[in-house]
Design a protein around this motif. Structure first.
Motif, mmCIF file in Angstrom:
data_model
loop_
_atom_site.group_PDB
_atom_site.id
_atom_site.type_symbol
_atom_site.label_atom_id
_atom_site.label_comp_id
_atom_site.label_asym_id
_atom_site.label_seq_id
_atom_site.Cartn_x
_atom_site.Cartn_y
_atom_site.Cartn_z
ATOM 1 N N PRO A 145 0.804 -1.234 0.000
ATOM 2 C CA PRO A 145 0.000 0.000 0.000
ATOM 3 C C PRO A 145 0.832 1.276 0.000
ATOM 4 C CG PRO A 145 -0.819 -1.570 1.632
ATOM 5 C CD PRO A 145 0.518 -2.052 1.189
ATOM 6 N N LEU A 146 2.065 1.172 0.492
ATOM 7 C CA LEU A 146 2.932 2.348 0.585
ATOM 8 C C LEU A 146 4.023 2.360 -0.478
ATOM 9 C CD1 LEU A 146 3.452 2.445 4.466
ATOM 10 C CD2 LEU A 146 1.821 3.761 3.119
ATOM 11 N N GLY A 147 4.009 1.353 -1.357
ATOM 12 C CA GLY A 147 5.098 1.171 -2.303
ATOM 13 C C GLY A 147 5.428 2.393 -3.134
ATOM 14 N N ASP A 148 4.417 2.971 -3.800
ATOM 15 C CA ASP A 148 4.669 4.106 -4.695
ATOM 16 C C ASP A 148 5.132 5.342 -3.930
ATOM 17 O OD1 ASP A 148 3.991 2.555 -6.838
ATOM 18 O OD2 ASP A 148 1.966 3.363 -7.073
ATOM 19 N N ILE A 149 4.461 5.620 -2.805
ATOM 20 C CA ILE A 149 4.819 6.804 -2.007
ATOM 21 C C ILE A 149 6.196 6.639 -1.384
ATOM 22 C CG2 ILE A 149 4.209 8.188 0.008
ATOM 23 C CD1 ILE A 149 1.289 7.530 -0.540
ATOM 24 N N ALA A 150 6.431 5.471 -0.790
ATOM 25 C CA ALA A 150 7.728 5.211 -0.161
ATOM 26 C C ALA A 150 8.840 5.233 -1.202
ATOM 27 C CB ALA A 150 7.701 3.865 0.561
ATOM 28 N N GLY A 151 8.543 4.714 -2.391
ATOM 29 C CA GLY A 151 9.539 4.724 -3.462
ATOM 30 C C GLY A 151 9.904 6.133 -3.873
ATOM 31 N N ALA A 152 8.900 7.020 -3.926
ATOM 32 C CA ALA A 152 9.154 8.415 -4.277
ATOM 33 C C ALA A 152 9.983 9.099 -3.189
ATOM 34 C CB ALA A 152 7.838 9.160 -4.478
ATOM 35 N N VAL A 153 9.666 8.812 -1.924
ATOM 36 C CA VAL A 153 10.429 9.377 -0.806
ATOM 37 C C VAL A 153 11.879 8.910 -0.877
ATOM 38 C CG1 VAL A 153 10.752 9.330 1.702
ATOM 39 C CG2 VAL A 153 8.458 9.615 0.739
ATOM 40 N N PHE A 154 12.057 7.618 -1.163
ATOM 41 C CA PHE A 154 13.412 7.084 -1.259
ATOM 42 C C PHE A 154 14.169 7.726 -2.420
ATOM 43 C CE2 PHE A 154 16.551 4.230 -3.076
ATOM 44 C CZ PHE A 154 17.312 3.911 -1.973
ATOM 45 N N GLY A 155 13.533 7.772 -3.587
ATOM 46 C CA GLY A 155 14.215 8.303 -4.761
ATOM 47 C C GLY A 155 14.615 9.760 -4.620
ATOM 48 N N LEU A 156 13.660 10.595 -4.210
ATOM 49 C CA LEU A 156 13.948 12.020 -4.043
ATOM 50 C C LEU A 156 14.916 12.253 -2.887
ATOM 51 C CD1 LEU A 156 10.365 13.443 -4.629
ATOM 52 C CD2 LEU A 156 12.302 13.508 -6.209
ATOM 53 N N GLY A 157 14.715 11.493 -1.802
ATOM 54 C CA GLY A 157 15.618 11.624 -0.659
ATOM 55 C C GLY A 157 17.033 11.192 -1.008
ATOM 56 N N ALA A 158 17.153 10.139 -1.826
ATOM 57 C CA ALA A 158 18.475 9.651 -2.210
ATOM 58 C C ALA A 158 19.224 10.694 -3.028
ATOM 59 C CB ALA A 158 18.342 8.350 -3.003
ATOM 60 N N ILE A 159 18.496 11.420 -3.894
ATOM 61 C CA ILE A 159 19.143 12.478 -4.672
ATOM 62 C C ILE A 159 19.776 13.511 -3.735
ATOM 63 C CG2 ILE A 159 18.751 14.434 -6.224
ATOM 64 C CD1 ILE A 159 16.597 12.758 -7.604
ATOM 65 N N ALA A 160 18.970 13.984 -2.774
ATOM 66 C CA ALA A 160 19.472 14.988 -1.822
ATOM 67 C C ALA A 160 20.611 14.421 -0.980
ATOM 68 C CB ALA A 160 18.332 15.466 -0.925
ATOM 69 N N TRP A 161 20.486 13.156 -0.565
ATOM 70 C CA TRP A 161 21.506 12.531 0.279
ATOM 71 C C TRP A 161 22.811 12.348 -0.477
ATOM 72 C CZ3 TRP A 161 24.141 7.745 0.497
ATOM 73 C CH2 TRP A 161 24.773 7.469 1.719
ATOM 74 N N PHE A 162 22.734 11.863 -1.709
ATOM 75 C CA PHE A 162 23.936 11.688 -2.516
ATOM 76 C C PHE A 162 24.650 13.018 -2.730
ATOM 77 C CE2 PHE A 162 22.065 7.636 -4.421
ATOM 78 C CZ PHE A 162 23.004 6.807 -3.828
ATOM 79 N N ILE A 163 23.865 14.060 -2.985
ATOM 80 C CA ILE A 163 24.469 15.381 -3.179
ATOM 81 C C ILE A 163 25.149 15.853 -1.900
ATOM 82 C CG2 ILE A 163 23.966 17.825 -3.580
ATOM 83 C CD1 ILE A 163 21.775 16.932 -5.535
#
Length: 227
Positions: free
Chosen positions: A190-208
Motif C-alpha cells: 500500500p505504501l510502495g509508490d509513495i515510499a519509493g518516491a520518498v526514497f528516490g527524491l531523498g536519495a538524490i538529496a543525500w547523494f548530493i
C-alpha cells in the motif's frame, strides 16, 4: 585524487543518474505507467520497438552507471569509517556491495528484456514479446527496481554510523535516515509508490550532501563535518 574525493564525485554521479531517471520517468515514460503498478506492458513493448535506444540508455544510466559509481562510493565510505569503527566499516561495506550487485543485475536484465522483446515483436509475435517482457521486468523489480530494501538498509546504516561516530553532519544524517526508512517501507504494497518516491527524491538529496562533504571536506574523518 584521494579515495574520499573519488567517493564524493561518485556520490554526485549517483545523484545525477537519479535525476536523469526521474526526468525521463515523469516526461517520456509517464504515459506508459512506468514506476507504477499500472504499467502497460504491451504499450511498453511497442514503445521499445520505436525507441529502443532511449530505453537502453535509460536502463544503462539509472542502473549500470549508477552501480559502478555506487561501488566507488561504498568503498570510500567504508574506508572513512574504518578508523573510527572497523565494525561499522564492515557492515556498511557488506550492505553497500549487496545493493551495488542488485542494481547492476537489474540493469542488465532490463536491457535484455528490452532487446529480446523488440526481437520477438519484429517477428510478429506480440503476445510472446509482452509475456517475455513482463517476466523479465518482474525479475528486474525483484532485484531492486520495484523495492528499495537493500538501498534503504545501506543508506540508513551509513547515516547511523555517521551519527554515532560524528563522521557526518546533521544534514547528511537526517536525509539518510529519512531516505533509508523510505526504502524499507517499499516492502509494504500500500505504501510502495509513495515510499519509493520518498526514497528516490531523498536519495538524490543525500547523494548530493554526501558528495559535497567528501569533495570539499578538509577535516579528518572523525571530526564533525559539514552540517
Amino acid at each position: 585524487m584521494n579515495m574520499q574525493r573519488t567517493g564524493g564525485i561518485a556520490a554526485l554521479t549517483c545523484a545525477a543518474t537519479y535525476i536523469f531517471g526521474f526526468v525521463l520517468l515523469v516526461t517520456l515514460l509517464a504515459e506508459l505507467g512506468y514506476g507504477t503498478n499500472d504499467i502497460n506492458a504491451e504499450a511498453v513493448v511497442r514503445f521499445s520497438a520505436e525507441n529502443q535506444t532511449v530505453l537502453i540508455v535509460w536502463n544503462t544510466v539509472i542502473y549500470v552507471i549508477n552501480a559502478l559509481a555506487l561501488a566507488l562510493l561504498v568503498v570510500a565510505l567504508a574506508r572513512r569509517f574504518k578508523t573510527v569503527s572497523p565494525e561499522w566499516s564492515t557492515i556498511t561495506l557488506a550492505f553497500g556491495l549487496v545493493w551495488t550487485t542488485l542494481v547492476l543485475g537489474a540493469g542488465m536484465i532490463a536491457n535484455v528484456a528490452t532487446e529480446r522483446a523488440v526481437a520477438l515483436l519484429a517477428q510478429g509475435d506480440t503476445a510472446a514479446a509482452v509475456q517475455l517482457w513482463e517476466t523479465l521486468h518482474a525479475v528486474e523489480l525483484g532485484l531492486g527496481g520495484g523495492n528499495e530494501i537493500a538501498g534503504g538498509v545501506w543508506i540508513f546504516c551509513v547515516s547511523l554510523a555517521g551519527l554515532l561516530h560524528h563522521s557526518f553532519g546533521k544534514t547528511v544524517v537526517g536525509l539518510g535516515i529519512l531516505t533509508g526508512l523510505g526504502g524499507l517501507l517499499t516492502i509494504l504494497p500500500p505504501l510502495g509508490d509513495i515510499a519509493g518516491a520518498v526514497f528516490g527524491l531523498g536519495a538524490i538529496a543525500w547523494f548530493i550532501a554526501v558528495g559535497l562533504t567528501l569533495v570539499f571536506e578538509r577535516q579528518t574523518p572523525s571530526a564533525t563535518t559539514l552540517a
